[in-house]
Write a protein that holds these residues in place. Structure first.
Motif, PDB file in Angstrom:
ATOM      1  N   GLY A  88      -7.812   5.557  21.536  1.00 32.25           N
ATOM      2  CA  GLY A  88      -8.023   4.638  20.422  1.00 32.25           C
ATOM      3  C   GLY A  88      -7.920   5.298  19.062  1.00 32.25           C
ATOM      4  N   SER A  89      -7.706   6.624  19.038  1.00 34.33           N
ATOM      5  CA  SER A  89      -7.538   7.314  17.753  1.00 34.33           C
ATOM      6  C   SER A  89      -6.249   6.858  17.095  1.00 34.33           C
ATOM      7  CB  SER A  89      -7.494   8.824  17.955  1.00 34.33           C
ATOM      8  OG  SER A  89      -8.734   9.300  18.423  1.00 34.33           O
ATOM      9  N   VAL A  90      -6.241   6.863  15.795  1.00 36.95           N
ATOM     10  CA  VAL A  90      -5.075   6.434  15.026  1.00 36.95           C
ATOM     11  C   VAL A  90      -4.699   7.539  14.052  1.00 36.95           C
ATOM     12  CG1 VAL A  90      -4.187   4.728  13.388  1.00 36.95           C
ATOM     13  CG2 VAL A  90      -5.794   4.021  15.153  1.00 36.95           C
ATOM     14  N   VAL A  91      -3.418   7.794  13.942  1.00 40.82           N
ATOM     15  CA  VAL A  91      -2.917   8.741  12.958  1.00 40.82           C
ATOM     16  C   VAL A  91      -1.866   8.015  12.125  1.00 40.82           C
ATOM     17  CG1 VAL A  91      -1.113   9.701  14.433  1.00 40.82           C
ATOM     18  CG2 VAL A  91      -2.039  11.081  12.596  1.00 40.82           C
ATOM     19  N   GLY A  92      -1.789   8.361  10.856  1.00 42.59           N
ATOM     20  CA  GLY A  92      -0.822   7.666  10.017  1.00 42.59           C
ATOM     21  C   GLY A  92      -0.496   8.423   8.756  1.00 42.59           C
ATOM     22  N   TYR A  93       0.375   7.823   7.983  1.00 44.23           N
ATOM     23  CA  TYR A  93       0.745   8.399   6.694  1.00 44.23           C
ATOM     24  C   TYR A  93       0.917   7.273   5.684  1.00 44.23           C
ATOM     25  CZ  TYR A  93       5.486   6.811   7.691  1.00 44.23           C
ATOM     26  OH  TYR A  93       6.582   6.029   7.978  1.00 44.23           O
ATOM     27  N   ARG A  94       0.841   7.616   4.441  1.00 45.46           N
ATOM     28  CA  ARG A  94       1.019   6.670   3.334  1.00 45.46           C
ATOM     29  C   ARG A  94       1.679   7.437   2.206  1.00 45.46           C
ATOM     30  NH1 ARG A  94      -1.594   1.774   2.180  1.00 45.46           N
ATOM     31  NH2 ARG A  94      -2.725   2.073   4.105  1.00 45.46           N
ATOM     32  N   VAL A  95       2.859   6.996   1.769  1.00 44.18           N
ATOM     33  CA  VAL A  95       3.597   7.682   0.716  1.00 44.18           C
ATOM     34  C   VAL A  95       4.088   6.688  -0.323  1.00 44.18           C
ATOM     35  CG1 VAL A  95       4.361   9.584   2.188  1.00 44.18           C
ATOM     36  CG2 VAL A  95       5.773   7.565   1.991  1.00 44.18           C
ATOM     37  N   SER A  96       4.172   7.141  -1.550  1.00 41.15           N
ATOM     38  CA  SER A  96       4.784   6.340  -2.609  1.00 41.15           C
ATOM     39  C   SER A  96       6.286   6.535  -2.538  1.00 41.15           C
ATOM     40  CB  SER A  96       4.271   6.760  -3.980  1.00 41.15           C
ATOM     41  OG  SER A  96       2.912   6.442  -4.099  1.00 41.15           O
ATOM     42  N   GLU A  97       7.027   5.455  -2.676  1.00 44.18           N
ATOM     43  CA  GLU A  97       8.483   5.517  -2.619  1.00 44.18           C
ATOM     44  C   GLU A  97       9.070   4.804  -3.831  1.00 44.18           C
ATOM     45  OE1 GLU A  97       9.693   5.134   1.973  1.00 44.18           O
ATOM     46  OE2 GLU A  97       8.837   3.319   1.135  1.00 44.18           O
ATOM     47  N   ILE A  98      10.256   5.222  -4.201  1.00 42.56           N
ATOM     48  CA  ILE A  98      11.031   4.497  -5.204  1.00 42.56           C
ATOM     49  C   ILE A  98      12.356   4.153  -4.546  1.00 42.56           C
ATOM     50  CG2 ILE A  98      12.138   4.566  -7.449  1.00 42.56           C
ATOM     51  CD1 ILE A  98       9.977   6.534  -8.331  1.00 42.56           C
ATOM     52  N   LEU A  99      12.564   2.868  -4.296  1.00 41.22           N
ATOM     53  CA  LEU A  99      13.777   2.386  -3.652  1.00 41.22           C
ATOM     54  C   LEU A  99      14.593   1.608  -4.665  1.00 41.22           C
ATOM     55  CD1 LEU A  99      12.163   1.057  -0.347  1.00 41.22           C
ATOM     56  CD2 LEU A  99      13.311   3.238  -0.705  1.00 41.22           C
ATOM     57  N   PHE A 100      15.713   2.159  -5.063  1.00 43.37           N
ATOM     58  CA  PHE A 100      16.599   1.520  -6.045  1.00 43.37           C
ATOM     59  C   PHE A 100      15.825   1.048  -7.270  1.00 43.37           C
ATOM     60  CE2 PHE A 100      18.710   0.910  -1.924  1.00 43.37           C
ATOM     61  CZ  PHE A 100      19.850   1.632  -2.166  1.00 43.37           C
ATOM     62  N   GLY A 101      14.942   1.910  -7.767  1.00 45.09           N
ATOM     63  CA  GLY A 101      14.195   1.618  -8.982  1.00 45.09           C
ATOM     64  C   GLY A 101      12.929   0.803  -8.766  1.00 45.09           C
ATOM     65  N   GLN A 102      12.620   0.447  -7.537  1.00 46.94           N
ATOM     66  CA  GLN A 102      11.435  -0.353  -7.229  1.00 46.94           C
ATOM     67  C   GLN A 102      10.381   0.551  -6.594  1.00 46.94           C
ATOM     68  OE1 GLN A 102      11.586  -3.684  -8.082  1.00 46.94           O
ATOM     69  NE2 GLN A 102      13.620  -3.170  -8.825  1.00 46.94           N
ATOM     70  N   THR A 103       9.175   0.583  -7.155  1.00 44.73           N
ATOM     71  CA  THR A 103       8.101   1.398  -6.604  1.00 44.73           C
ATOM     72  C   THR A 103       7.397   0.621  -5.500  1.00 44.73           C
ATOM     73  OG1 THR A 103       7.787   2.469  -8.732  1.00 44.73           O
ATOM     74  CG2 THR A 103       5.988   2.654  -7.150  1.00 44.73           C
ATOM     75  N   THR A 104       7.198   1.284  -4.371  1.00 46.57           N
ATOM     76  CA  THR A 104       6.530   0.662  -3.234  1.00 46.57           C
ATOM     77  C   THR A 104       5.770   1.732  -2.461  1.00 46.57           C
ATOM     78  OG1 THR A 104       6.829  -0.775  -1.307  1.00 46.57           O
ATOM     79  CG2 THR A 104       8.525   0.890  -1.703  1.00 46.57           C
ATOM     80  N   GLU A 105       5.111   1.321  -1.403  1.00 45.25           N
ATOM     81  CA  GLU A 105       4.334   2.241  -0.602  1.00 45.25           C
ATOM     82  C   GLU A 105       4.803   2.152   0.846  1.00 45.25           C
ATOM     83  OE1 GLU A 105      -0.202   3.415  -1.104  1.00 45.25           O
ATOM     84  OE2 GLU A 105       0.038   1.396  -0.329  1.00 45.25           O
ATOM     85  N   GLY A 106       5.188   3.277   1.411  1.00 47.00           N
ATOM     86  CA  GLY A 106       5.586   3.334   2.814  1.00 47.00           C
ATOM     87  C   GLY A 106       4.397   3.738   3.667  1.00 47.00           C
ATOM     88  N   VAL A 107       4.157   2.996   4.753  1.00 46.66           N
ATOM     89  CA  VAL A 107       3.011   3.244   5.613  1.00 46.66           C
ATOM     90  C   VAL A 107       3.478   3.268   7.058  1.00 46.66           C
ATOM     91  CG1 VAL A 107       0.757   2.397   6.363  1.00 46.66           C
ATOM     92  CG2 VAL A 107       1.475   2.063   4.005  1.00 46.66           C
ATOM     93  N   GLY A 108       2.990   4.239   7.811  1.00 48.23           N
ATOM     94  CA  GLY A 108       3.275   4.300   9.234  1.00 48.23           C
ATOM     95  C   GLY A 108       2.026   4.676   9.995  1.00 48.23           C
ATOM     96  N   ARG A 109       1.828   4.071  11.174  1.00 51.00           N
ATOM     97  CA  ARG A 109       0.655   4.354  12.000  1.00 51.00           C
ATOM     98  C   ARG A 109       1.028   4.317  13.470  1.00 51.00           C
ATOM     99  NH1 ARG A 109      -4.135   0.811   9.236  1.00 51.00           N
ATOM    100  NH2 ARG A 109      -4.147   1.991   7.322  1.00 51.00           N
ATOM    101  N   THR A 110       0.258   5.066  14.255  1.00 50.81           N
ATOM    102  CA  THR A 110       0.413   5.022  15.699  1.00 50.81           C
ATOM    103  C   THR A 110      -0.907   5.380  16.369  1.00 50.81           C
ATOM    104  OG1 THR A 110       1.674   5.823  17.605  1.00 50.81           O
ATOM    105  CG2 THR A 110       1.219   7.423  15.877  1.00 50.81           C
TER     106      THR A 110
END
Length: 132
Positions: A88-110
């Motif tokens: 049941g443990s979870v590991v993940g990441y969260r990064v700031s991204e700039i995609l074609f001039g648009q700022t967003t946040e990329g998130v991944g978990r497993t």
């Protein structure tokens, strides 16, 4: 000269489609990223003594002041030994991204994570983690 205008207009159109399409995806289509992972969330889901072999409620807290982690009644928490990743443990990441001039946040978990940590005294002597 007319051909040059069409080429410039087509190139401008492609740029507008890419930037506009990215904006629409980020702000309209895509779901909001999940909440940040915290230890509080793990305690709520698994109970405050999840993974603890003692019956008492532990609160290791921030021990950067040199004090030993302890339970609520002041009993020291034994950290030495081999610690395994629990189901049941979870590991993940969260990064700031700039995609074609648009700022967003990329998130991944497993939850597909395995590993262990070995503590001897106050030193981590071995650690292996694998997340798929």
């Amino acid at each position: 000269m007319d051909k040059l205008k069409w080429v410039v207009a087509a190139a401008l159109g492609v740029v507008l489609l890419v930037v506009g399409g990215t904006w629409v995806y980020i702000n309209v289509i895509r779901d909001d990223p999940p909440e940040r992972l915290t230890f509080d969330a793990a305690e709520q889901e698994h109970g405050s003594d999840a993974g603890d072999t003692d019956a008492g409620d532990t609160d290791a807290g921030d021990t950067t002041d040199g004090t030993e982690p302890a339970t609520d009644d002041g009993t020291p928490v034994e950290l030495e030994g081999r610690w395994e990743v629990s189901p049941g443990s979870v590991v993940g990441y969260r990064v700031s991204e700039i995609l074609f001039g648009q700022t967003t946040e990329g998130v991944g978990r497993t939850e597909d994570v395995e590993g262990h940590l070995v503590i001897e005294g106050t030193t981590v002597t071995d650690a292996t983690f694998v997340a798929d």
